[in-house]
Design a protein around this motif. Structure first.
Motif, short mmCIF file in Angstrom:
data_model
loop_
_atom_site.label_atom_id
_atom_site.label_comp_id
_atom_site.label_asym_id
_atom_site.label_seq_id
_atom_site.Cartn_x
_atom_site.Cartn_y
_atom_site.Cartn_z
N LEU A 1 0.93 -1.26 0.11
CA LEU A 1 -0.07 0.01 0.05
C LEU A 1 0.90 1.34 0.03
N ARG A 2 0.48 2.31 -0.82
CA ARG A 2 1.17 3.60 -0.64
C ARG A 2 0.51 4.43 0.49
N GLU A 3 1.55 5.36 0.83
CA GLU A 3 1.00 6.31 1.91
C GLU A 3 0.60 7.86 1.18
N GLN A 4 -0.46 8.03 2.02
CA GLN A 4 -1.02 9.43 1.39
C GLN A 4 -0.89 10.26 2.56
N ARG A 5 -0.40 11.50 2.57
CA ARG A 5 -0.10 12.39 3.67
C ARG A 5 -1.37 13.26 3.84
N HIS A 6 -1.92 13.38 5.05
CA HIS A 6 -2.75 14.45 5.62
C HIS A 6 -2.04 15.08 6.86
#
Length: 473
Positions: free
Chosen positions: A300-305
């Protein structure tokens, strides 16, 4: 962008519109009672399009025939028209049409290729429905279902009681690769108004499609499901299956190799005369295993918030769309993301196999902890769950706990809803929300349809472990 799915228009309307990445299937259901009460002026498909004259049945095209063809859709139509059929599903007692699709002869003894969603009522409710084929000239005969492929949305029927050899459409050899932009032609009976040919281009295989699909740059319409797509020599290269409803001339074909494989399986098969839920379930179990393995093996890729890191699928598995600050929520920075895998399959009069992920990330430094908590809790409570059962599945049963997979404590709710006739398969929803900051938070949701219990738990654990908090240095 949405890919709504067109379901066959059935007497008891059971259309299912899928969001984000679903394909559009193209069998046409029976019209409403008012429309159905108006008789057609002549049998569907009895009048050739574009003034094409009635001609006797022709043999399968030879190399010499191909050399004489121009790149003209009318000539392709003339070459193929006697091999095309309309597939009608009728109520056994009343004899009225329940759904309509297209098909084509692939063997002299009367084997017909179509879509599974065209023939699904014959597979799952044979005691209630029967099938017939209708030729261009209006000749009608009974069909029997021999085999189906749920994953690829294909079925093979046999025309019963034929005494003469059927005219056959041949398949394009697999070693003759199509070129990008090559002209191809789709045939079928759109909207039950007559057989037709639509001209378009070959644009390679669809990116991120879970199973291979050909991108056809042409028009498909309801009722053309199961019809053939052919090259300039009249050889089948694909089977009509779907289109995008939010675009123009963006349609999809099942590659011919899968139809050929199913025809080989069907050649010596016995007719399916009892409800085939067991075989549908077996194929769906295979599908969910492939789906689970692919998601677990692909990082899985990481998405930044802000300081939150949430998991999203790899680009090869799913499309993701996002939006920034919502002006409807003053004083709140709200970011949304939605991802969906193009993994839906037909399970009769509904679809399953979808995988969806969605996120809402909140940052409200001016609201204060109490106001933020109320808003945040309400957002969590607003998530819709199937709290009531229906004829396909039971009501959801949920369990809630607080978990801490590493750097981020989470509140997690896991809900399962069992399929009534597809034993051992469930729809699963995982709701998760962070609980580590007074005026910040991230809310995530994972939906997986048609998954076995063990695989559902594996996917849920894989998903939860991928959430992280990374404080600013």
């Amino acid at each position: 962008m949405p890919f709504p799915l067109i379901r066959p228009l059935r007497l008891a309307t059971s259309s299912l519109v899928l969001l984000l990445c679903a394909l559009a299937a193209h069998a046409q259901n029976a019209p409403s009672t008012t429309t159905a009460s108006t008789p057609a002026s002549r049998p569907a498909g009895s009048s050739p399009v574009d003034g094409a004259a009635q001609t006797p049945a022709a043999a399968a095209p030879t190399a010499a025939d191909a050399a004489l063809l121009s790149r003209d859709a009318r000539r392709i139509y003339e070459l193929s028209r006697d091999k095309l059929v309309q597939i009608r599903t009728l109520l056994r007692n009343a004899g009225t049409q329940a759904s309509i699709g297209s098909g084509f002869f692939v063997s002299a003894d009367g084997l017909i290729v179509t879509n599974f969603h065209v023939a699904s009522q014959l597979a799952l409710e044979p005691e209630r429905y029967r099938g017939v084929y209708v030729t261009m000239e209006g000749q009608e005969g009974e069909v029997e279902l021999l085999a189906f492929d749920v994953q690829r949305d294909l079925a093979v029927l046999r025309a019963k009681g034929r005494t003469a050899a059927a005219p056959v459409l041949g398949f394009r050899p697999a070693d003759e690769a199509l070129a990008q932009g090559e002209r191809i032609y789709s045939l079928g009976n759109p909207l039950d108004i007559g057989f037709a040919v639509t001209e378009g281009t070959y644009n390679g295989l669809v990116k991120r499609s879970f199973y291979p699909r050909i991108f056809f740059g042409g028009t498909l319409n309801p009722g053309m499901s199961g019809g053939p797509a052919v090259d300039d020599a009249g050889r089948v290269l694909g089977v009509n299956v779907a289109k995008r409803l939010d675009g123009e001339q963006v349609s999809f074909l099942i590659p011919a190799e899968f139809a050929q494989a199913l025809v080989q399986r069907a050649a010596n098969a016995q007719p399916i005369t009892q409800a085939a839920y067991g075989e549908v379930t077996r194929q769906l179990v295979e599908h969910q295993q492939v789906l689970t393995d692919r998601f677990l093996k692909t990082p899985l890729r990481e998405q930044r918030h802000g300081s939150y890191r949430v998991p999203v699928p790899d680009d090869a598995l799913a499309r993701c769309w996002g939006s920034g600050r919502d002006p409807s929520f003053p004083g709140l920075n709200l970011e949304r993301t939605q991802c969906r895998a193009d993994s839906d399959v037909v399970a009769g009069d509904f679809n399953t196999g979808a995988v969806r992920l969605s996120y809402e990330a909140y940052n409200a430094p001016t609201l204060g902890a109490a106001r933020f908590a109320r808003m945040y809790s309400q957002s969590f409570a607003n998530e819709q769950l199937p709290t009531r059962g229906n004829r396909h599945q039971t009501a959801a049963e949920c369990t809630e706990r607080f978990v801490d997979p590493g750097s981020l404590p989470l509140r997690a709710v896991v809900c399962l809803s069992a399929y009534r006739k597809l034993t051992g398969l469930y729809n699963m929803t995982v709701l998760v929300t962070s609980v580590n900051q007074p005026t910040q938070g991230v809310l995530g949701r994972l939906d997986v349809q048609g998954v076995a219990f063990d695989n559902g738990m594996k996917l849920a654990g894989h998903y939860l472990k991928a959430f992280r908090w990374e404080a600013a240095p």
